[in-house]
Design a protein around this motif. Structure first.
Motif, short mmCIF file in Angstrom:
data_model
loop_
_atom_site.label_atom_id
_atom_site.label_comp_id
_atom_site.label_asym_id
_atom_site.label_seq_id
_atom_site.Cartn_x
_atom_site.Cartn_y
_atom_site.Cartn_z
N LYS A 161 0.84 -1.20 0.00
CA LYS A 161 0.00 0.00 0.00
C LYS A 161 0.87 1.25 0.00
O LYS A 161 0.60 2.22 -0.73
N ALA A 162 1.92 1.25 0.78
CA ALA A 162 2.85 2.38 0.82
C ALA A 162 3.52 2.57 -0.55
O ALA A 162 3.70 3.70 -1.01
N LEU A 163 3.84 1.47 -1.20
CA LEU A 163 4.48 1.54 -2.52
C LEU A 163 3.53 2.16 -3.54
O LEU A 163 3.94 3.01 -4.35
N SER A 164 2.28 1.76 -3.52
CA SER A 164 1.33 2.30 -4.49
C SER A 164 1.10 3.79 -4.29
O SER A 164 0.79 4.51 -5.25
N PHE A 177 -10.40 1.57 -5.23
CA PHE A 177 -9.26 1.79 -6.11
C PHE A 177 -7.94 1.83 -5.34
O PHE A 177 -6.92 1.33 -5.82
N GLU A 178 -7.95 2.39 -4.14
CA GLU A 178 -6.72 2.48 -3.36
C GLU A 178 -6.16 1.09 -3.04
O GLU A 178 -4.97 0.83 -3.19
N GLU A 179 -7.04 0.21 -2.60
CA GLU A 179 -6.57 -1.14 -2.28
C GLU A 179 -6.22 -1.91 -3.55
O GLU A 179 -5.29 -2.71 -3.56
N PHE A 180 -6.96 -1.66 -4.63
CA PHE A 180 -6.65 -2.31 -5.90
C PHE A 180 -5.24 -1.95 -6.36
O PHE A 180 -4.50 -2.81 -6.85
N CYS A 181 -4.86 -0.69 -6.20
CA CYS A 181 -3.51 -0.27 -6.58
C CYS A 181 -2.46 -1.02 -5.76
O CYS A 181 -1.43 -1.45 -6.29
N ALA A 182 -2.73 -1.17 -4.47
CA ALA A 182 -1.79 -1.91 -3.63
C ALA A 182 -1.68 -3.36 -4.07
O ALA A 182 -0.60 -3.96 -4.04
N ALA A 183 -2.83 -3.93 -4.49
CA ALA A 183 -2.84 -5.34 -4.89
C ALA A 183 -2.21 -5.56 -6.25
O ALA A 183 -1.58 -6.60 -6.49
N ALA A 184 -2.37 -4.59 -7.17
CA ALA A 184 -1.96 -4.80 -8.56
C ALA A 184 -0.61 -4.18 -8.90
O ALA A 184 -0.17 -4.26 -10.05
#
Length: 572
Positions: A435-438, A482-489
């Motif tokens: 999550k921090a990376l995204s 979308f925020e969690e999706f970014c962390a996941a993808a």
């Protein structure tokens, strides 16, 4: 004109064939494209080169031998024809390894004599060469002239006698059953037809019409493309495209390859010879052909059989552990050739080419590269990364600054499934790190993720459900904004390939310090990364003595995890 020469590593003497210098012209010493050669006829099969000097890369789909250990001989795999060179060069010396490689798919040559079996001795079980295809080929199609010949068969034009295609010209790939002497060779044909049926519908994919058989042959009926090979057009331009013209070619390649990958198919033999133009018109669309080496593959699966064409084969294929990223490497080689007219990896023998692929770096210093845009060079470099995890996917590449076009649709990317699945299985600590990376990504870098999120059809609340992933039904209760999706993808490996990786990592670590970093013991960190006690001495350097939390080094190492060869590699 427009030629450049790749950095080539030296080839050991044992790789060079013994030759009579009075009879054999010397090699050109580079991989430049030769524009002064005749065109070959277009066909889903490949035309045989007419030359008094035998090519070291015969036509026909066959597995390539591994370049390791040293001393391995060349394979019978198809590759770019010898006409790609300025002057002929001697073929590698034949060796037993070639026969063994061919025998695996085609079977060993039949002996002229053999022992007479004793009464009652059980003979070898005959191969089943019945495919279940229609038996009425002669009634449905009128064969025309041969338009190409490959290792496993030949291709003819034909005219449909009846049905929806009545009166239409088609291409017929004819594969002799007599040459199907192993179970592998039979399965190759079954799989090629199955893949062609499964991949229908893309504008840059050769159309499959029919499959027939009789006692002697299998007939694969496809669209007839009359515009010639991409290779011929490269040669006709003197070996180099302008950037704008190269973009038009590369976008078509990426679009069809992204489509194949989303359907779970890896092509494994992408090269200019396997892209045909529909007509002779300059702006005619291209079609991807020849799925004889292709295979179905799951997102988490690794293949291990070495197949393909020498100049376009990816490093991980030679290491016998690869997936869809191998196709991306091949597209990188094609793009390099389009932009400068030379191959990025070249040597006089196949084993020399393999060593260059494994060890050498492409040359981006000599002409015409100084005049090529930084975006185009970055594009090629991100495809020709020897670490397959750092390469862009085909769908991602369509959003790269060199190709970006907001009006052009971008397909759903199969890697999203793989990354999201890994995220859902991760620990809360690892999710916090991602999550921090995204959060360190710029809006420009988030464009691809926004497109992928939208393709998954978020509900009115702006969330996607894992019901969107058919293969994740058991996890469909989970919702993502979308925020969690970014962390996941997000992929740490792909981001590491960016020039601004250090800045991204530094910004990400600041977010991690504020929201996710916590005290963690060496033992807990080892469990997080699925490591044993032997790794404790290494992990000790990743934790700060001052507060017991991950250091910047520990954070970046933790993001990457530990590479372990997949246990589900398929053996053949």
């Amino acid at each position: 004109m427009g030629q450049c020469y790749g950095k080539n590593i030296s080839v050991a003497e044992e790789d060079s064939p013994t030759r009579d210098r009075r009879q054999t012209p010397p090699a050109s010493g580079n991989g430049a494209v030769n524009p002064n050669v005749p065109s070959v006829k277009n066909t889903p099969a490949h035309s045989a080169a007419n030359s008094t000097w035998p090519s070291p890369y015969p036509h026909g789909s066959s597995p390539l031998p591994s370049p390791l250990p040293a001393g391995v001989s060349p394979s019978p795999a198809r590759s770019t024809p010898r006409r790609f060179f300025r002057r002929p060069f001697p073929p590698p010396s034949p060796a037993k390894h070639i026969k063994a490689s061919i025998a695996k798919r085609l079977g060993p040559p039949k002996p002229k004599e053999g022992p007479i079996p004793e009464d009652g001795a059980e003979g070898e079980r005959p191969l089943d060469k019945s495919f279940g295809y229609g038996k009425n080929f002669a009634a449905k199609y009128e064969l025309g002239k041969e338009v190409g010949r490959g290792h496993f068969g030949h291709t003819c034009s034909a005219k449909a006698r009846k049905g929806e295609l009545k009166g239409q010209l088609v291409a017929v790939k004819i594969i002799s059953k007599a040459k199907m002497t192993t179970a592998i060779s039979i399965e190759d044909v079954r799989r090629e037809v199955k893949i062609l049926k499964a991949l229908s519908g893309h504008k840059n994919l050769v159309k499959f019409y029919d499959a027939c058989e009789d006692a002697d042959n299998v007939y694969i009926v496809m669209e007839l493309c009359e515009g010639g090979e991409l290779l011929d057009r490269i040669l006709s331009r003197g070996g180099r495209y302008t950037e704008e013209d190269a973009k038009a070619i590369v976008m078509q390649i990426l679009s069809v390859v992204a489509f194949c990958h989303l359907q779970g198919v890896v092509h494994r033999d992408l090269k200019p010879e396997n892209f045909l133009f529909t007509t002779r018109d300059e702006d005619a669309p291209m079609k991807l052909i020849d799925f004889g080496l292709s295979d179905f593959i799951r997102p988490d699966e690794r293949l291990n059989d070495i197949v393909g064409s020498a100049y376009y084969v990816a490093p991980e294929v030679l290491h016998r552990s690869y997936s869809m990223e191998a196709d991306i490497w091949s597209i990188g080689v094609i793009t390099y050739i389009l932009l400068c007219g030379s191959r990025p990896f070249w040597a006089r023998t196949e084993s020399g080419i393999f060593r260059a692929v494994l060890r050498a770096d492409p040359n981006f210093d000599d002409a015409p590269w100084p005049a090529v845009s930084p975006e185009a060079k970055d594009f090629v470099k991100r495809f020709l990364n020897k670490d397959y995890r750092k390469r862009m996917t085909a769908a991602q590449a369509l959003t790269h600054p060199w190709l970006r076009d907001d009006s052009r649709p971008v397909p759903l990317d199969i890697i999203i499934y793989k990354l999201v699945k890994s995220y859902l299985r991760a620990t809360p600590f690892k999710r916090a790190a991602l999550k921090a990376l995204s959060k360190a990504l710029t809006e420009d870098e988030l464009l691809y993720l926004r497109i992928q999120f939208k393709l998954l059809e978020p509900n009115r609340e702006g969330r996607i459900s894992l019901e969107n992933f058919r293969m994740m039904d058991q996890l469909s209760y989970r919702k993502m904004d979308f925020e969690e999706f970014c962390a996941a993808a997000v992929s740490p490996y792909q981001l590491e390939a960016l020039e601004r990786w250090e800045q991204i990592a530094s910004t990400a670590f600041e977010h991690f310090e504020l929201e996710g970093n916590r005290v963690i013991s060496i033992e807990e960190l080892a469990r997080e990364m699925n490591l044993g006690p032997t790794a404790h001495s290494i992990l000790r350097d990743w934790i700060r003595d001052s507060d017991g939390k991950l250091s910047f080094l520990g954070y970046t190492k933790f993001l990457h995890g530990v590479t372990i060869r997949s246990s589900n590699t398929r053996h053949q």
